[in-house]
Design a protein around this motif. Structure first.
Motif, PDB file in Angstrom:
ATOM      1  N   LYS A  17       0.836  -1.208   0.000  1.00  0.00           N
ATOM      2  CA  LYS A  17       0.000   0.000   0.000  1.00  0.00           C
ATOM      3  C   LYS A  17       0.868   1.255   0.000  1.00  0.00           C
ATOM      4  N   ALA A  18       1.948   1.233   0.765  1.00  0.00           N
ATOM      5  CA  ALA A  18       2.842   2.389   0.840  1.00  0.00           C
ATOM      6  C   ALA A  18       3.505   2.641  -0.517  1.00  0.00           C
ATOM      7  N   GLN A  19       3.919   1.565  -1.192  1.00  0.00           N
ATOM      8  CA  GLN A  19       4.534   1.712  -2.505  1.00  0.00           C
ATOM      9  C   GLN A  19       3.527   2.250  -3.524  1.00  0.00           C
ATOM     10  N   LYS A  20       2.288   1.756  -3.443  1.00  0.00           N
ATOM     11  CA  LYS A  20       1.244   2.246  -4.355  1.00  0.00           C
ATOM     12  C   LYS A  20       0.975   3.711  -4.086  1.00  0.00           C
ATOM     13  N   MET A  21       0.903   4.074  -2.811  1.00  0.00           N
ATOM     14  CA  MET A  21       0.641   5.480  -2.480  1.00  0.00           C
ATOM     15  C   MET A  21       1.784   6.363  -2.971  1.00  0.00           C
ATOM     16  N   GLN A  22       3.007   5.904  -2.840  1.00  0.00           N
ATOM     17  CA  GLN A  22       4.156   6.680  -3.318  1.00  0.00           C
ATOM     18  C   GLN A  22       4.059   6.889  -4.828  1.00  0.00           C
ATOM     19  N   SER A  23       3.673   5.850  -5.537  1.00  0.00           N
ATOM     20  CA  SER A  23       3.487   5.947  -6.982  1.00  0.00           C
ATOM     21  C   SER A  23       2.347   6.898  -7.318  1.00  0.00           C
ATOM     22  N   ASP A  24       1.231   6.765  -6.574  1.00  0.00           N
ATOM     23  CA  ASP A  24       0.083   7.638  -6.803  1.00  0.00           C
ATOM     24  C   ASP A  24       0.426   9.097  -6.496  1.00  0.00           C
ATOM     25  N   MET A  25       1.236   9.325  -5.467  1.00  0.00           N
ATOM     26  CA  MET A  25       1.644  10.689  -5.110  1.00  0.00           C
ATOM     27  C   MET A  25       2.488  11.302  -6.227  1.00  0.00           C
ATOM     28  N   ALA A  26       3.394  10.529  -6.784  1.00  0.00           N
ATOM     29  CA  ALA A  26       4.234  11.032  -7.874  1.00  0.00           C
ATOM     30  C   ALA A  26       3.362  11.390  -9.076  1.00  0.00           C
ATOM     31  N   GLU A  27       2.390  10.546  -9.348  1.00  0.00           N
ATOM     32  CA  GLU A  27       1.472  10.807 -10.456  1.00  0.00           C
ATOM     33  C   GLU A  27       0.647  12.069 -10.180  1.00  0.00           C
ATOM     34  N   LEU A  28       0.182  12.224  -8.951  1.00  0.00           N
ATOM     35  CA  LEU A  28      -0.595  13.401  -8.591  1.00  0.00           C
ATOM     36  C   LEU A  28       0.249  14.670  -8.724  1.00  0.00           C
ATOM     37  N   GLN A  29       1.493  14.618  -8.298  1.00  0.00           N
ATOM     38  CA  GLN A  29       2.379  15.776  -8.420  1.00  0.00           C
ATOM     39  C   GLN A  29       2.492  16.215  -9.884  1.00  0.00           C
ATOM     40  N   GLU A  30       2.604  15.254 -10.775  1.00  0.00           N
ATOM     41  CA  GLU A  30       2.681  15.551 -12.204  1.00  0.00           C
ATOM     42  C   GLU A  30       1.381  16.189 -12.685  1.00  0.00           C
ATOM     43  N   LYS A  31       0.253  15.635 -12.256  1.00  0.00           N
ATOM     44  CA  LYS A  31      -1.045  16.177 -12.657  1.00  0.00           C
ATOM     45  C   LYS A  31      -1.241  17.595 -12.129  1.00  0.00           C
ATOM     46  N   LEU A  32      -0.821  17.852 -10.890  1.00  0.00           N
ATOM     47  CA  LEU A  32      -0.965  19.185 -10.308  1.00  0.00           C
ATOM     48  C   LEU A  32      -0.161  20.220 -11.093  1.00  0.00           C
ATOM     49  N   SER A  33       0.950  19.793 -11.683  1.00  0.00           N
ATOM     50  CA  SER A  33       1.760  20.699 -12.495  1.00  0.00           C
ATOM     51  C   SER A  33       1.058  21.061 -13.801  1.00  0.00           C
TER      52      SER A  33
END
Length: 114
Positions: A17-33
């Protein structure tokens, strides 16, 4: 799955779950940009566009407000539009983060760092 190893099975699940969240966070950071919001002031005479991360990317000023004797008013309108865009960017980022974390069972007011 890891029967007989006590809490290690739960630990492995938590790590996934932590690894998935880390991946999802990176994806979200890209989307926020890439997401943009628009702030405005003076009934739309000044508009500021920012990314959802708060980076100013555009400014539109109606030429009708350019009068030499009203320089301070124009400056105030520009600052107000930028602040409005940044506030909307912050709200958008928070909303997107809540979408990401809602399935994790975290408290509603839990803040993750960006």
């Amino acid at each position: 799955m890891l029967k007989g190893l006590g809490g290690l099975g739960d630990m492995a699940g938590m790590m996934k779950k932590a690894q998935k969240m880390q991946s999802d966070m990176a994806e979200l950071q890209e989307k926020l940009s890439e997401m943009t919001v628009m702030g405005e002031s003076g009934a739309g005479l000044v508009k500021a566009t920012a990314t959802a991360k708060g980076q100013l990317v555009g400014l539109d000023i109606d030429p009708s407000i350019f009068h030499p004797d009203e320089k301070e008013v124009v400056e105030d309108l520009i600052l107000a539009a930028i602040k409005d865009a940044q506030a909307k960017a912050s709200q958008r980022a928070e909303t997107e983060m809540q979408k990401l974390t809602e399935g994790l069972g975290l408290p509603a007011d839990f803040k993750l760092p960006f």
